[in-house]
Motif scaffolding. Structure first.
Motif, mmCIF file in Angstrom:
data_model
loop_
_atom_site.group_PDB
_atom_site.id
_atom_site.type_symbol
_atom_site.label_atom_id
_atom_site.label_comp_id
_atom_site.label_asym_id
_atom_site.label_seq_id
_atom_site.Cartn_x
_atom_site.Cartn_y
_atom_site.Cartn_z
ATOM 1 N N GLY A 341 0.794 -1.216 0.000
ATOM 2 C CA GLY A 341 0.000 0.000 0.000
ATOM 3 C C GLY A 341 0.827 1.266 0.000
ATOM 4 O O GLY A 341 0.284 2.374 0.042
ATOM 5 N N TYR A 421 -12.291 11.243 2.705
ATOM 6 C CA TYR A 421 -10.962 10.892 3.222
ATOM 7 C C TYR A 421 -9.914 11.881 2.729
ATOM 8 O O TYR A 421 -9.073 12.360 3.493
ATOM 9 C CB TYR A 421 -10.585 9.475 2.795
ATOM 10 C CG TYR A 421 -9.100 9.201 2.913
ATOM 11 C CD1 TYR A 421 -8.508 8.990 4.155
ATOM 12 C CD2 TYR A 421 -8.281 9.184 1.784
ATOM 13 C CE1 TYR A 421 -7.139 8.770 4.269
ATOM 14 C CE2 TYR A 421 -6.926 8.966 1.886
ATOM 15 C CZ TYR A 421 -6.359 8.763 3.127
ATOM 16 O OH TYR A 421 -5.007 8.558 3.232
ATOM 17 N N SER A 443 -6.449 6.176 -1.925
ATOM 18 C CA SER A 443 -7.428 5.435 -1.134
ATOM 19 C C SER A 443 -8.148 4.400 -1.989
ATOM 20 O O SER A 443 -8.360 3.256 -1.562
ATOM 21 C CB SER A 443 -8.446 6.406 -0.518
ATOM 22 O OG SER A 443 -9.474 5.713 0.148
ATOM 23 N N ARG A 446 -5.795 1.465 -2.579
ATOM 24 C CA ARG A 446 -5.567 0.659 -1.373
ATOM 25 C C ARG A 446 -6.789 -0.156 -0.961
ATOM 26 O O ARG A 446 -6.662 -1.187 -0.304
ATOM 27 C CB ARG A 446 -5.165 1.578 -0.215
ATOM 28 C CG ARG A 446 -3.737 2.097 -0.299
ATOM 29 C CD ARG A 446 -3.499 3.065 0.831
ATOM 30 N NE ARG A 446 -2.097 3.375 1.011
ATOM 31 C CZ ARG A 446 -1.658 4.239 1.933
ATOM 32 N NH1 ARG A 446 -2.531 4.856 2.721
ATOM 33 N NH2 ARG A 446 -0.379 4.485 2.058
ATOM 34 N N ARG A 447 -7.979 0.331 -1.318
ATOM 35 C CA ARG A 447 -9.200 -0.400 -0.948
ATOM 36 C C ARG A 447 -9.204 -1.797 -1.537
ATOM 37 O O ARG A 447 -9.830 -2.705 -0.992
ATOM 38 C CB ARG A 447 -10.437 0.353 -1.424
ATOM 39 C CG ARG A 447 -10.732 1.606 -0.645
ATOM 40 C CD ARG A 447 -12.015 2.249 -1.113
ATOM 41 N NE ARG A 447 -12.148 3.591 -0.578
ATOM 42 C CZ ARG A 447 -13.260 4.289 -0.595
ATOM 43 N NH1 ARG A 447 -14.351 3.773 -1.133
ATOM 44 N NH2 ARG A 447 -13.309 5.510 -0.092
ATOM 45 N N GLU A 454 -8.333 0.358 4.907
ATOM 46 C CA GLU A 454 -8.495 1.670 4.278
ATOM 47 C C GLU A 454 -9.811 2.334 4.662
ATOM 48 O O GLU A 454 -9.873 3.538 4.905
ATOM 49 C CB GLU A 454 -8.404 1.524 2.761
ATOM 50 C CG GLU A 454 -8.099 2.817 2.037
ATOM 51 C CD GLU A 454 -6.804 3.491 2.467
ATOM 52 O OE1 GLU A 454 -6.740 4.735 2.405
ATOM 53 O OE2 GLU A 454 -5.861 2.794 2.904
ATOM 54 N N LYS A 457 -10.618 4.566 7.854
ATOM 55 C CA LYS A 457 -10.170 5.963 7.909
ATOM 56 C C LYS A 457 -11.301 6.936 7.565
ATOM 57 O O LYS A 457 -11.119 8.147 7.637
ATOM 58 C CB LYS A 457 -9.014 6.176 6.923
ATOM 59 C CG LYS A 457 -7.790 5.312 7.192
ATOM 60 C CD LYS A 457 -6.768 5.504 6.081
ATOM 61 C CE LYS A 457 -5.581 4.562 6.256
ATOM 62 N NZ LYS A 457 -4.635 4.676 5.124
ATOM 63 N N SER A 500 -2.073 1.423 10.277
ATOM 64 C CA SER A 500 -2.123 2.873 10.448
ATOM 65 C C SER A 500 -2.731 3.204 11.808
ATOM 66 O O SER A 500 -3.388 2.366 12.434
ATOM 67 C CB SER A 500 -2.983 3.496 9.346
ATOM 68 O OG SER A 500 -4.332 3.058 9.493
#
Length: 727
Positions: A341, A421, A443, A446-447, A454, A457, A500
């Motif tokens: 990611g 986001y 984003s 990464r999903r 993800e 967030k 994260s």
């Protein structure tokens, strides 16, 4: 109600034991989390799961609120010197908020009423005479004439009688028995009627309700929410209708207990006045509120179920992903992230109208794919999505001609919440040097790799898998969605060295501040190598460690148990178990089949006694020894990856297709089958039997085989069926 009585009452409501309720209450009051109790305190709770524990939590909150309200009401009535033993007992034994408020109504401070003005004129004794119904001979107006008093502006018997009846009407309105009777009638017989506001000329989304009538008890939740919104937007007028004659007769039955009293006709007048002026408006509001609460609960449950299924989508790990956020004039944002990611590179291309620079965009895509070995392209499903999809599908086909062995495909990704986001503080902290659109695109990429990591967030309300989510009770929605996120994160577990701060913050017992401390500790001192080191992090004491440790995974630890859901408090028992069954803890991954065989047909009661734990803890240990580091999402079907695209014109009725469920609502599910428009799988096409809840059949993220049963190219509508898929 004492605490033991409260626990007993909740136990009866939830069909549990009082001991289970009191145990959960004690744990929750001490700060324990629901995931911790459900996984690591099953012996204490009697095997309650998360759903049951949350139900206990919510009931405790309701009953404690009820008890606090009772104390306030009792104090207020007592200060008025009107608290009788009988009333006190009635209030203390009350288990329903509506009934409690009915009991309080006669004593509730309120603005000056017609009845108050009549009392000031000395008419309360006449009202009591009418109310008591003891006089059976004579003329009611003769009794009223006794109260003629010019000083009090009572110049006739009629004025005195009217004033007294105002007092009686308020007593009828304040009668708990009357309100209870009327409430039952409303629940059973009230009709909700809607009609179009004549001032509205243009077409709206509320046309189904321009002339609509339905018994309140038969209204579907989505109908209630639609009616509420239509009323709020001044498109609809909404009325509650009830058959007055029968309703008044029912109130008479409660109020009139002596049919031969001379005041019966006057009482009937007071009943009609109380009903039309006081009771009906009040109970109409109450009914509308109850309908809204019912619809809210259902909508929130639907949203929560969809969110849970979305968050638990299997990760597509080991993929280098190119994310594309489609657009027209502003261009398509492109970002590449590696298998973990990590953001590698980004730019903007303009293949869509009005610029149509397809060849130039394809050159950019090819260069990035060659540079970073990209094997998956993720396309956001927003504006210009299908046009971008067509361009990417054509591009992949061209690449395959030159690189026939290349692994390259694409998928459409739900981009709901990406813009939220991208503009958030979290995104700014993560990518301070990038502009907001580029952060949103990362984003999207990464999903695909890990939806859960993800999506946590983003405010759950912005993820777009609900129905009327902005109309429902926002506090209840937030609580429910927070529960879902907490449940999913802890069910999966979190890699302590890669997660994260927003993901860590959802771990049982942790806060945002502590999560940031963990990330800071990693950045300054390197990876965390075992669970014991967690205690050294600022803000993590013994209690936080107890709540959180079992949900944290440390693949780098020398102790393989640190990468499982086995809690450190059970390490000693686990070692005993391994010694009993000759299992080498150091190389669990190499012994999975052998370990499974060793635990076949064991006497769990005997073994749990030997290692001194309860059977639930033994079962958890055995499960994790057999599958160390297992991600519960692994067993779910992976998302559909595509290399080519279909148009609606390519479809035909009767054709078999495969699709991904994007959203589940009361009347069915919306399914992405790879064309511009999602198809509708209506609830009536889900099974060859009546389906009450679409969630019983499909869930968000499911990959299902369907058959097209209807096509409307002009309106862009596709009807799908599960029933006929095998025909």
């Amino acid at each position: 109600m004492t605490e033991p009585q409260m626990y007993k009452s909740i136990a009866q409501e939830l069909e549990l034991r009082s001991k289970q309720i009191s145990t959960v209450a004690d744990f929750l009051d001490d700060g324990a989390t629901v995931p911790f109790l459900a996984r690591y305190r099953q012996e204490a709770t009697g095997g309650l799961d998360e759903e049951q524990i949350r139900a206990v939590r919510d009931k405790l909150e309701f009953h404690r609120t009820l008890e606090d309200r009772k104390k306030t009401i009792l104090k207020t009535i007592d200060e008025q010197d009107k608290l009788t033993e009988e009333l006190e007992e009635e209030i203390k034994n009350c288990t329903d908020l509506n009934t409690l408020e009915d009991l309080y109504l006669p004593y509730k401070p309120k603005r000056r009423t017609k009845g108050d003005m009549a009392k000031e004129k000395g008419l309360e004794p006449l009202a009591e005479l009418i109310w008591d119904q003891e006089i059976e001979q004579g003329d009611p107006m003769d009794y009223a004439a006794e109260y003629i008093d010019e000083e009090n502006e009572l110049e006739s018997a009629e004025e005195a009688m009217d004033g007294a009846l105002n007092i009686v009407a308020e007593w009828i309105n304040e009668s708990a028995k009357v309100r209870e009777k009327l409430r039952d009638i409303f629940q059973e017989h009230a009709v909700i009627k809607t009609e179009k506001n004549p001032a509205v000329d243009e077409r709206t989304n509320f046309e189904d309700y321009y002339e609509f009538s339905q018994k309140a008890k038969h209204l579907k939740p989505y109908q209630i929410l639609a009616i509420n919104r239509g009323e709020r937007e001044s498109v609809l007028f909404v009325n509650v209708e009830l058959w007055d004659d029968i309703t008044l007769e029912n109130i008479d039955d409660v109020v009139i207990d002596n049919d031969i009293s001379i005041f019966v006709p006057k009482l009937q007048d007071a009943v009609e006045d109380a009903y039309k002026r006081l009771l009906f408006p009040s109970l109409k509001r109450e009914l509308r509120n109850q309908l809204t609460e019912r619809a809210d609960r259902h909508a929130i449950e639907t949203f929560a179920t969809n969110l849970s299924n979305l968050l638990m989508q299997p990760p597509l790990d080991h993929k280098v992903v190119m994310g594309i956020d489609p657009a027209y004039k502003s261009g398509c944002k492109v970002a590449v992230v590696d298998e973990t990611g990590k953001y590698l590179e980004g730019t903007t291309t303009y293949p869509t109208p009005p610029q149509n620079k397809v060849a130039k965009a394809e050159k950019v895509y090819s260069d990035l794919i060659d540079k970073y070995d990209v094997n998956l392209i993720a396309i956001g499903n927003g504006t210009a999505s299908r046009e971008t999809e067509q361009i990417i599908a054509n591009f992949i086909q061209k690449r395959k001609e030159k690189h026939p062995d290349e692994e390259l495909s694409y998928m459409i990704v739900n981009e709901a919440g990406a813009s939220v986001y991208s503009a958030s503080k979290i995104a700014a902290e993560e990518f301070p040097d990038l502009d907001a659109p580029q952060r949103g695109n990362i984003s999207i990429a990464r999903r695909v790799q890990d939806p859960l990591a993800e999506l946590v967030k983003i405010d759950p309300k912005s993820i777009g898998v609900g129905l009327y989510q902005h109309d429902v009770n926002q506090n209840q929605l937030a609580q429910s969605l927070d529960d879902v996120v907490e449940s999913c994160v802890n069910q999966v577990g979190v890699n302590l060295n890669t997660a994260s701060a927003p993901l860590l913050a959802h771990i049982s017992g942790l806060s945002s501040r502590v999560a940031k401390n963990i990330v800071q500790r990693r950045e300054t001192e390197g990876i965390i190598s075992d669970r014991e080191q967690i205690k050294e992090i600022k803000g993590i004491g013994e209690f936080r460690f107890q709540q959180a440790a079992g949900f944290m995974r440390i693949p780098e630890s020398e102790n393989p148990l640190d990468n499982t859901a086995i809690h450190p408090e059970s390490y000693e028992a686990t070692e005993k178990l391994c010694n009993l069954f000759d299992i080498n803890l150091k190389n669990l991954h190499d012994q999975t089949e052998a370990i499974a065989k060793k635990f076949e047909n064991i006497d769990k009661e005997q073994v749990s006694d030997q290692i001194e734990v309860g059977i639930p803890t033994l079962e958890l240990i055995i499960e994790n020894l057999q599958k160390p580091g297992r991600d519960p999402r692994e067993s779910l079907p992976k998302p559909v990856l595509r290399e080519d695209i279909m148009k609606m014109e390519d479809l035909s009725v009767g054709q078999g297709v495969e699709g991904t469920v994007r959203n589940v609502v009361d009347f069915g599910a919306f399914v992405d089958i790879g064309v511009k428009q999602d198809g509708l799988l209506h609830i009536s096409e889900m099974a060859d039997r009546k389906v009450d809840d679409p969630h019983d059949i499909v869930s968000v993220g499911d990959i299902i085989k369907l058959k097209i049963v209807s096509l409307d190219l002009e309106r862009g509508r596709i009807g799908l069926s599960l029933i006929n898929q095998k025909d």
